[in-house]
Design a protein around this motif. Structure first.
Motif, short mmCIF file in Angstrom:
data_model
loop_
_atom_site.label_atom_id
_atom_site.label_comp_id
_atom_site.label_asym_id
_atom_site.label_seq_id
_atom_site.Cartn_x
_atom_site.Cartn_y
_atom_site.Cartn_z
N GLY A 156 0.82 -1.20 0.00
CA GLY A 156 0.00 0.00 0.00
C GLY A 156 0.85 1.25 0.00
O GLY A 156 2.08 1.20 -0.13
N PRO A 157 0.22 2.40 0.20
CA PRO A 157 0.93 3.68 0.10
C PRO A 157 1.68 4.02 1.38
O PRO A 157 1.67 3.27 2.36
CB PRO A 157 -0.21 4.66 -0.14
CG PRO A 157 -1.35 4.06 0.60
CD PRO A 157 -1.22 2.58 0.43
N ARG A 158 2.30 5.19 1.38
CA ARG A 158 2.95 5.73 2.57
C ARG A 158 1.89 6.51 3.35
O ARG A 158 1.15 7.31 2.79
CB ARG A 158 4.10 6.65 2.16
CG ARG A 158 4.95 7.17 3.31
CD ARG A 158 6.14 7.96 2.76
NE ARG A 158 7.01 8.43 3.84
CZ ARG A 158 6.86 9.57 4.47
NH1 ARG A 158 5.86 10.39 4.11
NH2 ARG A 158 7.70 9.94 5.45
N VAL A 159 1.82 6.27 4.66
CA VAL A 159 0.79 6.91 5.48
C VAL A 159 1.44 7.63 6.66
O VAL A 159 2.51 7.24 7.15
CB VAL A 159 -0.24 5.89 6.01
CG1 VAL A 159 -1.00 5.25 4.87
CG2 VAL A 159 0.44 4.82 6.85
N LYS A 160 0.75 8.68 7.11
CA LYS A 160 1.22 9.47 8.24
C LYS A 160 0.01 9.90 9.06
O LYS A 160 -0.85 10.62 8.58
CB LYS A 160 1.99 10.69 7.76
CG LYS A 160 2.52 11.57 8.89
CD LYS A 160 3.28 12.77 8.32
CE LYS A 160 3.79 13.65 9.45
NZ LYS A 160 4.54 14.83 8.93
N PHE A 161 -0.07 9.41 10.31
CA PHE A 161 -1.14 9.86 11.21
C PHE A 161 -0.85 9.33 12.61
O PHE A 161 0.01 8.46 12.81
CB PHE A 161 -2.52 9.41 10.70
CG PHE A 161 -2.93 8.03 11.11
CD1 PHE A 161 -4.01 7.83 11.97
CD2 PHE A 161 -2.26 6.90 10.64
CE1 PHE A 161 -4.40 6.56 12.34
CE2 PHE A 161 -2.66 5.62 11.00
CZ PHE A 161 -3.74 5.46 11.85
N ASP A 162 -1.59 9.86 13.57
CA ASP A 162 -1.47 9.35 14.94
C ASP A 162 -2.85 9.34 15.59
O ASP A 162 -3.80 9.93 15.08
CB ASP A 162 -0.47 10.16 15.76
CG ASP A 162 -0.91 11.61 15.95
OD1 ASP A 162 -1.95 11.99 15.38
OD2 ASP A 162 -0.22 12.34 16.67
N VAL A 163 -2.92 8.61 16.71
CA VAL A 163 -4.18 8.49 17.46
C VAL A 163 -3.88 8.91 18.90
O VAL A 163 -2.89 8.47 19.50
CB VAL A 163 -4.71 7.04 17.43
CG1 VAL A 163 -6.02 6.95 18.20
CG2 VAL A 163 -4.90 6.56 16.00
N ARG A 164 -4.77 9.75 19.46
CA ARG A 164 -4.60 10.22 20.83
C ARG A 164 -5.90 10.02 21.60
O ARG A 164 -7.00 10.14 21.06
CB ARG A 164 -4.22 11.70 20.87
CG ARG A 164 -2.99 12.06 20.06
CD ARG A 164 -2.55 13.50 20.31
NE ARG A 164 -1.94 13.65 21.61
CZ ARG A 164 -0.63 13.42 21.85
NH1 ARG A 164 0.16 13.03 20.86
NH2 ARG A 164 -0.14 13.59 23.05
N GLY A 165 -5.74 9.72 22.89
CA GLY A 165 -6.90 9.58 23.77
C GLY A 165 -7.85 8.50 23.29
O GLY A 165 -7.44 7.47 22.74
N SER A 166 -9.13 8.74 23.49
CA SER A 166 -10.16 7.75 23.13
C SER A 166 -10.81 8.10 21.80
O SER A 166 -12.03 8.04 21.64
CB SER A 166 -11.22 7.66 24.22
OG SER A 166 -11.78 8.94 24.48
N GLU A 167 -9.98 8.47 20.82
CA GLU A 167 -10.51 8.80 19.49
C GLU A 167 -11.20 7.59 18.87
O GLU A 167 -10.82 6.44 19.10
CB GLU A 167 -9.38 9.26 18.56
CG GLU A 167 -8.89 10.67 18.81
CD GLU A 167 -8.00 11.15 17.67
OE1 GLU A 167 -8.43 12.06 16.94
OE2 GLU A 167 -6.88 10.62 17.53
N ARG A 168 -12.18 7.88 18.02
CA ARG A 168 -12.90 6.84 17.27
C ARG A 168 -12.73 7.15 15.79
O ARG A 168 -13.28 8.13 15.29
CB ARG A 168 -14.37 6.80 17.67
CG ARG A 168 -14.51 6.37 19.12
CD ARG A 168 -15.92 6.39 19.64
NE ARG A 168 -15.90 5.74 20.95
CZ ARG A 168 -16.57 4.63 21.24
NH1 ARG A 168 -17.34 4.06 20.33
NH2 ARG A 168 -16.47 4.09 22.44
N ILE A 169 -11.98 6.31 15.11
CA ILE A 169 -11.60 6.58 13.73
C ILE A 169 -12.25 5.57 12.79
O ILE A 169 -12.17 4.35 13.01
CB ILE A 169 -10.07 6.52 13.57
CG1 ILE A 169 -9.42 7.62 14.42
CG2 ILE A 169 -9.65 6.65 12.11
CD1 ILE A 169 -7.91 7.56 14.46
N ALA A 170 -12.92 6.08 11.76
CA ALA A 170 -13.47 5.24 10.70
C ALA A 170 -12.47 5.21 9.56
O ALA A 170 -12.07 6.26 9.05
CB ALA A 170 -14.81 5.79 10.22
N LEU A 171 -12.06 4.01 9.16
CA LEU A 171 -11.10 3.84 8.08
C LEU A 171 -11.85 3.39 6.83
O LEU A 171 -12.40 2.28 6.78
CB LEU A 171 -10.04 2.81 8.47
CG LEU A 171 -8.89 2.57 7.50
CD1 LEU A 171 -8.14 3.86 7.20
CD2 LEU A 171 -7.96 1.50 8.05
#
Length: 536
Positions: free
Chosen positions: A353-368
């Motif tokens: 796949g591609p190059r990705v850049k991100f982070d997750v903090r606390g109780s985030e809810r992320i839809a991919l």
């Protein structure tokens, strides 16, 4: 074959698992032309029934008779990774014969293999194009396909064959939004008998009738799934009213029985007083005593019968009211402070796949989000440490767990309780069973072997193993979690995740489910990387 003669008939059908658990006993069902949606709670036997219809399982008694050629798309679809696309479509032999003739080989066997189907390649390519698979070369190995592409290729195979009867078990699993639309078109235009098990509301709203499988029996509802839900809501409202009336009647009969006992007791005391004082001749008093005893017996019988009848009516009303349990997840150990970094990908090149850049903090809810084959599963597996990145490094700051699409974390030869014990070796058997009850595995259900579980039950058991693991996960990653769940179980899962206090990353094409999770960030994965998008 005329569509009016095509059918599936189950007669006196019985089926039991090797451990002795009975799923069907004297089961009857007949399905005729048209599109039928088979619905029911997880564990009701929907997938098993389709496997019995397809001949994939043998009944322990009774019979299944299918009139016409049958096609079957199973829920847990696996393709031979070494097979080519043309082999899955069932045209490899014809293509080989065509190419041999084009090269000058006039062996009669080649002409026999082709028959009258000289445009087989063109038909195959047109079918692939219809299902959004025009990019697939007929010589391509299936091991290079994504899960969604495998499902659509298998559907293309069925469309090429054109069976009279088609069985589809959760066909929208792993399909992105565009692929689902193409599947809807194929289902809507199906000319023969079609039986579909699905949690996809849009798909079920294309059926002509709904078969509700519950407690080993089928009830039929005409129309789409929305019509079924409306009819069921009216029915349940009436059932709940009848239950309230029945409960009120039981209370009234208990009260009248108590009053009758009190009245008889007063008569008995009065009669005893008259006997003791001997105010009347002994013969008359004896007659009155016998008459009072007969009257008391009749009263007790009358009021007792009335109370028994009222209790029977209440029990019948209770059976008519559906009271489906919900999963409960309340794990304070999973709480993550808002300023805590959970995971960081400062610039990671995915292996596939591609190059990705991100982070997750606390109780985030992320839809991919992302199309089939974009690399969502690869990204989750990379975060979980199951796949090494091509470049860069993943920084993991909290305990995390990953729920894969294929639900292959459980050992089939172990029970549910034993599987959960693998993830929580420090927990006692009583602690494990108490925790499993939250996931609706109560009593003997916790002793079921994993290989006897339905798709939805296996999902619940896997979710229980991950959430009850030691240490408790503060990041939970779910890959297409609603694939194997009926709608009631999707609601259960949504409720469970609402009470989960850790960070959440969910890869899914089920937009209504994602909306119900309270997603805080929507990320779309494409060949260009991750992009934050507006909420769907």
């Amino acid at each position: 074959m005329s569509t009016s003669t095509v059918s599936i008939v189950c007669t006196d059908l019985g089926f039991a698992w090797p451990d002795g658990g009975t799923l069907f006993d004297d089961f009857q069902m007949a399905v005729g032309p048209g599109r039928t949606g088979l619905v029911g709670l997880n564990g009701a036997g929907k997938s098993t029934l389709l496997r019995l219809m397809a001949g994939d399982l043998a009944p322990t008694r009774g019979s299944v008779r299918v009139t016409g050629e049958l096609g079957y798309l199973p829920q847990n679809l696996t393709l031979d990774t070494d097979a080519r696309v043309d082999a899955v479509l069932g045209i490899a032999g014809q293509r080989a014969a065509l190419h041999a003739i084009e090269a000058g080989d006039v062996d009669p066997a080649h002409f026999t293999a082709i028959g009258d189907d000289w445009d087989v390649e063109e038909r195959a390519l047109a079918t692939l194009d219809r299902l959004g698979l025009a990019h697939l070369d007929l010589d391509r190995p299936t091991g290079l396909l994504s899960g969604g592409e495998s499902v659509m290729l298998s559907l293309a195979s069925q469309l090429m064959r054109g069976p009279d009867v088609l069985l589809l078990d959760e066909p929208t699993n792993n399909l992105d939004i565009v692929a689902r639309e193409r599947l809807y078109d194929a289902v809507e235009g199906w000319p023969g008998v079609l039986v579909v098990v699905s949690h996809d509301r849009h798909l079920l709203d294309l059926v002509d009738q709904v078969a509700d499988l519950r407690d080993g029996e089928v009830r039929w509802f005409g129309g789409t799934f929305s019509s079924y839900e409306n009819a069921l809501e009216v029915e349940q409202d009436a059932a709940e009213r009848m239950l309230r009336v029945a409960e009120s009647d039981v209370r009234r009969q208990k009260r009248e029985l108590a009053e009758a006992h009190d009245k008889l007791a007063r008569r008995k005391r009065y009669g005893q007083k008259m006997w003791d004082n001997k105010r009347e001749p002994k013969v008359i008093m004896a007659q009155r005593k016998r008459a009072a005893q007969v009257s008391a017996g009749k009263h007790r019988t009358l009021h007792g019968d009335r109370l028994a009848d009222a209790r029977d009516r209440r029990a019948e009303a209770e059976r008519a009211v559906r009271d489906d349990d919900v999963i409960r997840v309340d794990l304070p150990e999973t709480v993550v402070p808002d300023d805590r970094q959970v995971v960081a990908l400062p610039g990671v090149g995915l292996r596939f796949g591609p190059r990705v850049k991100f982070d997750v903090r606390g109780s985030e809810r992320i839809a991919l989000l992302g199309r089939n084959g974009a690399g969502k599963t690869t990204l989750l597996r990379t975060i979980a440490g199951l796949v090494e990145p091509r470049t860069g490094e993943v920084r993991r700051e909290v305990p995390m767990r990953y729920l894969p699409q294929r639900l292959d974390l459980l050992f089939d030869d172990l029970t549910v309780a034993e599987n959960v014990g693998r993830f929580a070796p420090g927990a006692t058997d009583n602690e494990i069973r108490a925790r499993l009850a939250r996931f609706l595995f109560k009593g003997r259900r916790a002793d079921q072997r994993a290989d006897t579980l339905s798709g939805g039950e296996r999902f619940r058991a896997t979710l229980a193993a991950l959430l009850l693991a030691e240490p408790a996960p503060q990041l939970l990653m779910l890959d297409e979690p609603t694939n194997n769940l009926d709608m009631a179980s999707v609601r259960q899962l949504t409720t469970a995740l609402e009470s989960y206090r850790g960070a959440l990353i969910v890869a899914s094409h089920d937009v209504p489910f994602l909306r119900g999770l309270g997603v805080t960030r929507w990320l779309d994965l494409s060949p260009d990387g991750l992009t934050e998008v507006a909420p769907l």
